[in-house]
Design a protein around this motif. Structure first.
Motif, PDB file in Angstrom:
ATOM      1  N   SER A   1      27.577  -6.580  49.634  1.00 45.02           N
ATOM      2  CA  SER A   1      28.644  -7.280  50.377  1.00 45.02           C
ATOM      3  C   SER A   1      28.556  -6.516  51.460  1.00 45.02           C
ATOM      4  CB  SER A   1      29.882  -7.377  49.697  1.00 45.02           C
ATOM      5  OG  SER A   1      29.540  -7.435  48.254  1.00 45.02           O
TER       6      SER A   1
ATOM      7  N   THR B   1      25.655  -7.304  53.864  1.00 49.13           N
ATOM      8  CA  THR B   1      25.873  -8.539  54.385  1.00 49.13           C
ATOM      9  C   THR B   1      27.158  -9.015  55.637  1.00 49.13           C
ATOM     10  OG1 THR B   1      25.201  -9.556  52.200  1.00 49.13           O
ATOM     11  CG2 THR B   1      26.310 -11.133  53.736  1.00 49.13           C
ATOM     12  N   LEU B   2      28.018  -8.226  55.154  1.00 49.31           N
ATOM     13  CA  LEU B   2      29.129  -8.269  56.241  1.00 49.31           C
ATOM     14  C   LEU B   2      28.894  -7.821  57.429  1.00 49.31           C
ATOM     15  CD1 LEU B   2      32.245  -8.818  56.885  1.00 49.31           C
ATOM     16  CD2 LEU B   2      32.950  -6.617  55.759  1.00 49.31           C
TER      17      LEU B   2
ATOM     18  N   GLY C   1      25.754  -9.540  58.887  1.00 48.02           N
ATOM     19  CA  GLY C   1      26.001 -10.809  59.180  1.00 48.02           C
ATOM     20  C   GLY C   1      24.865 -11.810  58.250  1.00 48.02           C
TER      21      GLY C   1
ATOM     22  N   ALA D   1      20.062 -13.495  50.273  1.00 49.38           N
ATOM     23  CA  ALA D   1      20.073 -14.427  49.296  1.00 49.38           C
ATOM     24  C   ALA D   1      19.717 -15.818  49.902  1.00 49.38           C
ATOM     25  CB  ALA D   1      21.250 -14.636  48.581  1.00 49.38           C
TER      26      ALA D   1
ATOM     27  N   ARG E   1      30.142 -29.477  47.468  1.00 53.87           N
ATOM     28  CA  ARG E   1      30.666 -28.355  46.814  1.00 53.87           C
ATOM     29  C   ARG E   1      29.781 -27.031  46.844  1.00 53.87           C
ATOM     30  NH1 ARG E   1      33.300 -30.981  42.633  1.00 53.87           N
ATOM     31  NH2 ARG E   1      32.177 -29.534  41.030  1.00 53.87           N
ATOM     32  N   ASN E   2      28.526 -27.570  46.502  1.00 58.31           N
ATOM     33  CA  ASN E   2      27.297 -26.186  46.564  1.00 58.31           C
ATOM     34  C   ASN E   2      27.108 -25.934  47.746  1.00 58.31           C
ATOM     35  OD1 ASN E   2      27.001 -26.409  43.621  1.00 58.31           O
ATOM     36  ND2 ASN E   2      25.592 -28.228  43.959  1.00 58.31           N
TER      37      ASN E   2
ATOM     38  N   ARG F   1      29.263 -25.588  50.150  1.00 56.18           N
ATOM     39  CA  ARG F   1      30.489 -24.626  50.441  1.00 56.18           C
ATOM     40  C   ARG F   1      30.289 -23.249  50.038  1.00 56.18           C
ATOM     41  NH1 ARG F   1      35.107 -23.085  49.821  1.00 56.18           N
ATOM     42  NH2 ARG F   1      35.231 -23.979  47.678  1.00 56.18           N
ATOM     43  N   VAL F   2      29.787 -23.206  48.601  1.00 57.39           N
ATOM     44  CA  VAL F   2      29.901 -21.815  47.850  1.00 57.39           C
ATOM     45  C   VAL F   2      28.727 -21.006  48.667  1.00 57.39           C
ATOM     46  CG1 VAL F   2      29.182 -20.850  45.753  1.00 57.39           C
ATOM     47  CG2 VAL F   2      30.662 -22.767  45.879  1.00 57.39           C
TER      48      VAL F   2
ATOM     49  N   ALA G   1      27.651 -21.397  51.569  1.00 60.57           N
ATOM     50  CA  ALA G   1      28.176 -20.912  53.013  1.00 60.57           C
ATOM     51  C   ALA G   1      28.912 -19.536  52.825  1.00 60.57           C
ATOM     52  CB  ALA G   1      28.965 -22.044  53.759  1.00 60.57           C
ATOM     53  N   GLU G   2      30.033 -19.751  51.846  1.00 61.77           N
ATOM     54  CA  GLU G   2      30.645 -18.618  51.550  1.00 61.77           C
ATOM     55  C   GLU G   2      30.010 -17.301  51.211  1.00 61.77           C
ATOM     56  OE1 GLU G   2      33.773 -18.497  48.663  1.00 61.77           O
ATOM     57  OE2 GLU G   2      34.805 -20.239  49.557  1.00 61.77           O
ATOM     58  N   GLN G   3      28.819 -17.615  50.472  1.00 63.54           N
ATOM     59  CA  GLN G   3      28.254 -16.438  50.172  1.00 63.54           C
ATOM     60  C   GLN G   3      27.097 -15.794  51.431  1.00 63.54           C
ATOM     61  OE1 GLN G   3      28.076 -14.750  47.166  1.00 63.54           O
ATOM     62  NE2 GLN G   3      29.645 -16.064  46.362  1.00 63.54           N
ATOM     63  N   ARG G   4      27.310 -16.894  52.346  1.00 63.96           N
ATOM     64  CA  ARG G   4      26.580 -16.410  53.580  1.00 63.96           C
ATOM     65  C   ARG G   4      24.895 -16.115  53.347  1.00 63.96           C
ATOM     66  NH1 ARG G   4      30.691 -17.705  55.229  1.00 63.96           N
ATOM     67  NH2 ARG G   4      31.855 -16.682  57.043  1.00 63.96           N
TER      68      ARG G   4
ATOM     69  N   ARG H   1      25.969 -23.248  61.831  1.00 61.14           N
ATOM     70  CA  ARG H   1      26.614 -21.711  61.444  1.00 61.14           C
ATOM     71  C   ARG H   1      25.217 -20.680  61.534  1.00 61.14           C
ATOM     72  NH1 ARG H   1      31.081 -20.886  58.858  1.00 61.14           N
ATOM     73  NH2 ARG H   1      32.443 -22.658  58.640  1.00 61.14           N
TER      74      ARG H   1
ATOM     75  N   VAL I   1      35.221 -21.252  56.750  1.00 62.39           N
ATOM     76  CA  VAL I   1      34.557 -21.201  55.464  1.00 62.39           C
ATOM     77  C   VAL I   1      34.914 -19.652  55.302  1.00 62.39           C
ATOM     78  CG1 VAL I   1      32.831 -21.247  53.639  1.00 62.39           C
ATOM     79  CG2 VAL I   1      33.132 -22.961  55.539  1.00 62.39           C
ATOM     80  N   ARG I   2      35.577 -19.359  54.017  1.00 62.32           N
ATOM     81  CA  ARG I   2      35.986 -18.027  53.820  1.00 62.32           C
ATOM     82  C   ARG I   2      34.497 -17.125  53.649  1.00 62.32           C
ATOM     83  NH1 ARG I   2      37.636 -18.536  49.264  1.00 62.32           N
ATOM     84  NH2 ARG I   2      39.356 -17.306  48.331  1.00 62.32           N
TER      85      ARG I   2
ATOM     86  N   SER J   1      31.293 -12.202  51.581  1.00 64.21           N
ATOM     87  CA  SER J   1      30.871 -10.886  51.740  1.00 64.21           C
ATOM     88  C   SER J   1      32.297  -9.946  51.999  1.00 64.21           C
ATOM     89  CB  SER J   1      29.919 -10.335  52.700  1.00 64.21           C
ATOM     90  OG  SER J   1      28.922 -11.580  52.899  1.00 64.21           O
TER      91      SER J   1
END
Lengths: 332, 332
Positions: A52, A55-56, A59, A63, A108-109, A111-112, A114-117, A139, B48-49, B52
């Motif tokens: 994390s 990744t943070l 950027g 995965a 929904r998938n 979005r998940v 996207a959240e996980q980048r 994005r 989108v949150r 990470s």
DNA sequence: CTGTTAGCGCTTTCAA
DNA sequence: TTGAAAGCGCTAACAG
């Protein structure tokens, strides 16, 4: 929760955190001696990089996402294998999502993911509306279509479904079929539409009318759907031949027809699509249309990673494979 | 790469970042009016949150890992479905890993999962040595065993494989079999050992000697392995009956024997294990041992999430299901 | 109920 | 070749 960070490793190895990071990401820039000391410390401390944090900071993650229409379908399992084999060498993770052919769930998938980048997404879209994907791409997430032909500015790896439909139907016609049923899922699913179009084309080529094709649409493209389709045939009148949009459907049709005393191929000829492993072991070995499934996953992933690694230099390409007719007993 | 952060949302909604975070994570603590404004801003900005960042800060992610022995095996696909159904309601992601029955690959998978800081891991271990898992647990990652019985301080959801082996073999014996072959993968795989032990037990109960069971070990528990096993039988002498450690093996055996002109069940009776969907559609419908596969995945996930949500209050439990004999034509 | 603030662990310039 | 330092975007106290 014990947490060994890069700092502890650095302290133990007598270097700075930055150097540890370099050992992790660009080992060639670190002096061999230093590198060894750091690696030693990593091992002793049982350090595992915090994904994390990296990744943070970086950027992007290590995965990719894979969104399929049906995880229960051996076709997609085979695709997933191809994906896995390419990805696992790179220490990346695959986040597998199942849309179940539902645009809602697909969204929904996404979005998940996207959240996980995730770095990129491999997808067989369930929705006609690809605006959710477009947002992802905006994005900076790479997208490659799998088993779905896309033109223009995006990569895709697909198999010519129109040709496949034509192949299957042409075969049934050559075998003397007059009344053919086409069993498929919702027409919104692109594969179904294309295969149907191919079937029509074969009909025309044989000088038949489009009306010679009876559509049977079922809600789910699996064995249960096939069963439903067979019931409808049984009550509405049997066709000479049945072309199913995938093997799971065909297996369901085969089972239900057999139970009703209808003989395949004597009473009704049957052909499926995908040539999954089990078709050849079926009660009546199933004719089918073979696709280079594993290759689909493999090449799509290579394209995706190439785009991720070099977004600028990457040239989008659309790859189209040709399917192949496999004749077995069910229509032999 | 356009990046809309919590800050932009905050500015747009005229609130502080902390409040936006609250809307995201504990909406009940925010005044309805404020919440609405924030939600509006989120929608308008397409925010989108960043998973990470939130994982980093919160110390845990919104993902769990699922490590299976073979993604190509419908048994695990069905388990995965159970997992997915539980997890998807919670907006969590499942990272699916395939160990391919290799302890090495399993370890690599666990490292990736550790990096991703998954909340928990569901695993059917390939290795006897679970020290890699122990290290994970020491880091505070919850672990639940799937299709593997574990005693003590860890949750597990399993099916009684010894009972299953006994059931299958008892059935073959009752049918009059004298020389029985047991086809399985490497004995290091616990399922294989247990099912074999069950077979021995049935033999003893019938007053036979353990030597009446011929072991045929193949490297992979799939159709190809089954084919190899059949070849060995064909050259070494046919048994009366064959018990395969899973259905994929049995399907392979069936195909190879049939091609060699051996009739099932007349010449050789055959029973598989798992009762995957395709067995009943096989050329000769396969007898098998049924397991509550979907339930396995579902309950394991519930246990895992329960442990994640309340590590202190969670009581580890080992759940053991009983398998069920399904007799079809192959041994009927 | 809302704002302020101090990091989570890592990567990445920039200097030394 | 290595070290120092500034955040990446978010959450969770704490204060107001």
């Amino acid at each position: 929760m014990v947490t060994v960070g890069i700092k502890e490793v650095a302290r133990r190895a007598g270097v700075s955190p930055g150097t540890v990071s370099n050992v992790l990401n660009r080992p060639e820039r670190v002096a061999p001696g230093t590198r060894e000391r750091v690696e030693q410390a990593i091992k002793e401390l049982g350090f595992v990089r915090n994904g994390s944090a990296s990744t943070l900071r970086a950027g992007q993650s290590r995965a990719i996402g894979l969104v399929v229409l049906d995880v229960g379908n051996p076709f997609f399992v085979e695709v997933a294998r191809g994906v896995e084999d390419v990805v696992s060498d790179r220490d990346h993770a695959v986040i597998l999502c199942n849309s179940g052919e539902s645009p809602d769930k697909e969204l929904r998938n996404l979005r998940v993911l996207a959240e996980q980048r995730v770095r990129g997404v491999l997808i067989t879209p369930a929705a006609d509306d690809t605006s959710g994907l477009q947002r992802l791409r905006d994005r900076g997430v790479a997208v490659v279509f799998v088993d779905h032909y896309a033109s223009g500015d995006v990569c895709s790896v697909a198999v010519d479904d129109v040709a496949g439909g034509e192949l299957a139907t042409g075969h049934l016609l050559a075998r003397g079929a007059r009344r053919i049923a086409f069993v498929s899922g919702p027409p919104a699913i692109r594969q179904c539409g294309d295969r149907r179009r191919g079937a029509q084309r074969a009909l025309e080529a044989a000088g038949r009318r489009a009306g010679d094709l009876t559509d049977i649409v079922v809600p789910e493209m699996n064995a249960h759907g096939g069963r439903l389709a067979a019931e409808r045939m049984l009550s509405d009148g049997l066709p000479d031949a049945v072309f199913c949009a995938n093997d799971l459907l065909a297996l369901g049709v085969l089972r239900a027809l057999s139970q009703a005393g209808v003989r395949v191929p004597d009473d009704v000829a049957l052909i499926g699509y995908d040539d999954i492993e089990f078709t050849s072991a079926a009660a009546v070995p199933l004719s089918s249309i073979r696709q280079p499934t594993y290759q689909l996953g493999k090449i799509a992933t290579e394209l995706l990673l190439e785009e991720c690694d070099d977004p600028g230099g990457h040239a989008h390409q659309q790859i189209m494979f040709q399917p192949e007719l496999v004749v077995r007993e069910s229509s032999g």
